[in-house]
Design an enzyme around this catalytic site. Sequence first.
Site, PDB file in Angstrom:
ATOM      1  N   ILE A   1       0.856  -1.187   0.000  1.00  0.00           N
ATOM      2  CA  ILE A   1       0.000   0.000   0.000  1.00  0.00           C
ATOM      3  C   ILE A   1       0.891   1.235   0.000  1.00  0.00           C
ATOM      4  O   ILE A   1       1.675   1.437   0.925  1.00  0.00           O
ATOM      5  CB  ILE A   1      -0.912  -0.002   1.244  1.00  0.00           C
ATOM      6  CG1 ILE A   1      -1.804  -1.250   1.247  1.00  0.00           C
ATOM      7  CG2 ILE A   1      -1.756   1.270   1.290  1.00  0.00           C
ATOM      8  CD1 ILE A   1      -2.732  -1.376   0.070  1.00  0.00           C
TER       9      ILE A   1
ATOM     10  N   ASP B   1      -6.226   9.946  15.235  1.00  0.00           N
ATOM     11  CA  ASP B   1      -7.427   9.340  15.818  1.00  0.00           C
ATOM     12  C   ASP B   1      -8.691   9.903  15.193  1.00  0.00           C
ATOM     13  O   ASP B   1      -9.234  10.898  15.672  1.00  0.00           O
ATOM     14  CB  ASP B   1      -7.446   9.573  17.336  1.00  0.00           C
ATOM     15  CG  ASP B   1      -8.649   8.921  17.994  1.00  0.00           C
ATOM     16  OD1 ASP B   1      -9.004   9.357  19.105  1.00  0.00           O
ATOM     17  OD2 ASP B   1      -9.260   8.024  17.376  1.00  0.00           O
TER      18      ASP B   1
ATOM     19  N   GLU C   1     -17.886   7.185  17.004  1.00  0.00           N
ATOM     20  CA  GLU C   1     -17.145   6.266  17.886  1.00  0.00           C
ATOM     21  C   GLU C   1     -16.742   6.987  19.156  1.00  0.00           C
ATOM     22  O   GLU C   1     -16.755   6.441  20.244  1.00  0.00           O
ATOM     23  CB  GLU C   1     -15.894   5.748  17.161  1.00  0.00           C
ATOM     24  CG  GLU C   1     -15.106   4.677  17.923  1.00  0.00           C
ATOM     25  CD  GLU C   1     -14.104   5.242  18.932  1.00  0.00           C
ATOM     26  OE1 GLU C   1     -13.818   6.456  18.845  1.00  0.00           O
ATOM     27  OE2 GLU C   1     -13.646   4.494  19.795  1.00  0.00           O
TER      28      GLU C   1
ATOM     29  N   ASP D   1      -7.891   1.605  14.636  1.00  0.00           N
ATOM     30  CA  ASP D   1      -8.178   2.860  15.321  1.00  0.00           C
ATOM     31  C   ASP D   1      -6.864   3.356  15.918  1.00  0.00           C
ATOM     32  O   ASP D   1      -6.351   2.797  16.880  1.00  0.00           O
ATOM     33  CB  ASP D   1      -9.213   2.609  16.426  1.00  0.00           C
ATOM     34  CG  ASP D   1      -9.608   3.874  17.158  1.00  0.00           C
ATOM     35  OD1 ASP D   1     -10.513   3.798  18.008  1.00  0.00           O
ATOM     36  OD2 ASP D   1      -9.004   4.943  16.887  1.00  0.00           O
TER      37      ASP D   1
ATOM     38  N   HIS E   1      -6.715  13.156  21.324  1.00  0.00           N
ATOM     39  CA  HIS E   1      -7.927  13.937  21.666  1.00  0.00           C
ATOM     40  C   HIS E   1      -7.604  15.406  21.912  1.00  0.00           C
ATOM     41  O   HIS E   1      -8.304  16.082  22.674  1.00  0.00           O
ATOM     42  CB  HIS E   1      -8.648  13.332  22.872  1.00  0.00           C
ATOM     43  CG  HIS E   1      -9.369  12.078  22.550  1.00  0.00           C
ATOM     44  ND1 HIS E   1     -10.183  11.390  23.415  1.00  0.00           N
ATOM     45  CD2 HIS E   1      -9.413  11.343  21.391  1.00  0.00           C
ATOM     46  CE1 HIS E   1     -10.684  10.310  22.844  1.00  0.00           C
ATOM     47  NE2 HIS E   1     -10.234  10.260  21.622  1.00  0.00           N
TER      48      HIS E   1
ATOM     49  N   ASP F   1       2.819   3.334   7.314  1.00  0.00           N
ATOM     50  CA  ASP F   1       3.122   2.496   6.152  1.00  0.00           C
ATOM     51  C   ASP F   1       3.066   1.024   6.532  1.00  0.00           C
ATOM     52  O   ASP F   1       2.396   0.217   5.884  1.00  0.00           O
ATOM     53  CB  ASP F   1       4.521   2.848   5.628  1.00  0.00           C
ATOM     54  CG  ASP F   1       4.831   2.152   4.314  1.00  0.00           C
ATOM     55  OD1 ASP F   1       5.999   2.117   3.921  1.00  0.00           O
ATOM     56  OD2 ASP F   1       3.877   1.621   3.692  1.00  0.00           O
TER      57      ASP F   1
ATOM     58  N   ASP G   1       0.301  -1.733   5.174  1.00  0.00           N
ATOM     59  CA  ASP G   1       0.677  -2.958   4.452  1.00  0.00           C
ATOM     60  C   ASP G   1       0.185  -4.196   5.208  1.00  0.00           C
ATOM     61  O   ASP G   1      -0.224  -5.188   4.587  1.00  0.00           O
ATOM     62  CB  ASP G   1       2.197  -3.030   4.269  1.00  0.00           C
ATOM     63  CG  ASP G   1       2.702  -1.959   3.315  1.00  0.00           C
ATOM     64  OD1 ASP G   1       3.890  -1.597   3.372  1.00  0.00           O
ATOM     65  OD2 ASP G   1       1.888  -1.458   2.511  1.00  0.00           O
TER      66      ASP G   1
HETATM   67  N1  DTR Z   1     -10.798   4.647  22.239  1.00  0.00           N
HETATM   68  C1  DTR Z   1     -10.091   5.015  21.018  1.00  0.00           C
HETATM   69  C2  DTR Z   1      -8.597   5.039  21.199  1.00  0.00           C
HETATM   70  C3  DTR Z   1      -8.066   3.898  21.973  1.00  0.00           C
HETATM   71  C4  DTR Z   1      -7.597   3.950  23.221  1.00  0.00           C
HETATM   72  N2  DTR Z   1      -7.131   2.696  23.575  1.00  0.00           N
HETATM   73  C5  DTR Z   1      -7.340   1.868  22.553  1.00  0.00           C
HETATM   74  C6  DTR Z   1      -7.051   0.513  22.373  1.00  0.00           C
HETATM   75  C7  DTR Z   1      -7.410  -0.093  21.164  1.00  0.00           C
HETATM   76  C8  DTR Z   1      -8.051   0.626  20.150  1.00  0.00           C
HETATM   77  C9  DTR Z   1      -8.324   2.006  20.327  1.00  0.00           C
HETATM   78  C10 DTR Z   1      -7.948   2.598  21.519  1.00  0.00           C
HETATM   79  C11 DTR Z   1     -10.485   6.391  20.575  1.00  0.00           C
HETATM   80  O1  DTR Z   1     -10.294   7.325  21.344  1.00  0.00           O
HETATM   81  O2  DTR Z   1     -10.942   6.517  19.433  1.00  0.00           O
HETATM   82 ZN    ZN Z   2     -10.528   8.920  20.138  1.00  0.00          ZN
HETATM   83 ZN    ZN Z   3     -10.151   6.326  17.749  1.00  0.00          ZN
HETATM   84 CA    CA Z   4       3.756   0.341   1.742  1.00  0.00          CA
END
Ligand code: DTR
Ligand code: ZN
Ligand code: ZN
Ligand code: CA
Length: 443
Positions: free
Chosen positions: A48, A141, A175, A204, A291, A306, A310
Site C-alpha cells: 500500500i 485518531d 465512535e 483505530d 484527543h 506504512d 501494508d
Molecule cells: N478509544 C479510542 C482510542 C483507543 C484507546 N485505547 C485503545 C485501544 C485499542 C483501540 C483504540 C484505543 C479512541 O479514542 O478513538
Molecule cells: Zn478517540
Molecule cells: Zn479512535
Molecule cells: Ca507500503
Amino acid sequence: MTLALPRRTTVAAVASLALAALLAPAVPASAAPSTAPSSAAVLAAPDIPVANVKAHLAQLQSIATANGGNRAHGRAGYKASVDYVKAKLDAAGFTTTLQTFTSGGSTGYNLIADWPGGDASQVLMTGAHLDSVTAGPGINDNGSGSAAILETALAVSRAGYQPSKHLRFAWWGAEELGMVGSTYYVNHLATADRAKITGYLNFDMIGSPNPGYFVYDDDPTIEKTFKDYYAGISIPTEIETEGDGRSDHAPFKNAGIPVGGLFSGADYIKTAAQAQKWGGTSGLAFDRCYHASCDTSANINDTALDRNSDAIAYAVWGLSAATTPPPSGTVFENTADVAVPDNGAAVTSSVSVTGRTGNAPATLKASVDIKHTYRGDLVVDLIAPDGSAYRLKNSSSSDSAANVIATYTVNASSEAANGTWKLRVQDVAAQDTGYIDSWKLTF
Ligand code: DTR
Ligand code: ZN
Ligand code: ZN
Ligand code: CA
C-alpha cells in the site's frame, strides 16, 4: 514489498520473479513473513503506497480546517469526511451505503462499502471510525485507520481482486461518543447476516507519532495473521491489552464475531523497554496529541502508518482467500505441435477456457513445453482473451541450454477467465529452431 503488480506490467522479471518466489529457497526472514500464508496470499497482497494514505490524510486535514477545526459527529466536518471517502469508493466500483442514526440529537452516518463478488455467506469486514473529537481534526485518531482502509479498498479495486469471501469495508460515525455507529450497525444486523461475518478487522490509531506495534489479542487466527506479517518484517509486536471495549471491534466481539486489529498507541507512556525495541522516546506518550487540537497532519509517524497499512492489506488478502482449498486445478491444454520459425515471426497456440466464473486467479499457472536447441533465442508470452500480454520469458543470448520446460505463475486476476488464451512464441535469433510441443493453463 510483495509481488503484486497491475496488469500489463511487461517487465520480463514479473513472471520470473513470481516463479522465483514460488520455487526459490526460503528468503531471509527480514524479507518475507516467517510463517508466510499460502504463497498466493503473499504474492497477491499488494504494497500500500503510504504516499496515497497520506494524501487522504491531507484531505481530511483540509476538511477539518474548513469546518471549524474538527470532523466530529454532528458537525459539518464529519459529513464532509464521509462524502470524500464515499466519492473515492464509488469511483472505484464499490457499492456504497449510508446508514443513518441519531445520537445526541444529531444525525450520524455509517459508510458501508461492499466490493461486488465473493461468497455472500462469508463476509470479511474491515472498519475504522471516521469521526474525530470536537477538540481537533483527529488525523491520527482516527484519520489514520480511515485512510489506510480506504487505500486498501482502492488497492482491491486496482488489482481487480476477486477473493472467495465477500469484502465489506466500513467507516463508523460517533465512535468518540461510545462506539455509537458501529453498535447501531451490529444491532441492526439480522441474526442471519451476523452469522455471515467471518471476521471484523478494526483499525483505530495506527500512525501514532511515538509508535508502538500492538496487535489485538482476540481471535487467534486474525491475531496470528498480523503477527506473521510483523515477524516477516522483523518488527516485534505486543498484545493490545487495554483495548477491550475501547473501539469499534467491541460490538462485533459482543455479538460473537471474530475480531482483530492493530493499534499504535494513545495516551499511555512508552517504556524504556518499548523504546529499545521500537525506537522513539521513552517516558512520552505514544500519541501526546490524543484527543487534542494538535492531532493534525503533523501528528503522524509515516513508518508506522506504512507498516500498518501494508499489514492491513496482507490480512485482507490473506483472510479473504478460500478457506476450502481450491480444486486440484482445472487444466486447459493444447498438445498440438507448432513449429517456431528460426529468427522469424511469432507463432501462437490456443486453449479455449470455458465453465469458469469471474476473473482468472492471481496465481494462474502457465506450464509450457517448448523443444528448442537454444532456448535463449525464444521470447514467450501469455495472451489473455482480451489481448493483454503477460511476458513469461525474455530472450537471452547467453542461455544456450535446450528446451523451455517451465511453469510460470501469472497474476491474471484482472482478466476474465473464460475465452481463448494463447501462448505466443518467437525465435528472435538466427540458427537453432524448435517447436511448441504442448502447453497448459491450470486454474
Ligand atoms: N478509544 C479510542 C482510542 C483507543 C484507546 N485505547 C485503545 C485501544 C485499542 C483501540 C483504540 C484505543 C479512541 O479514542 O478513538
Ligand atoms: Zn478517540
Ligand atoms: Zn479512535
Ligand atoms: Ca507500503
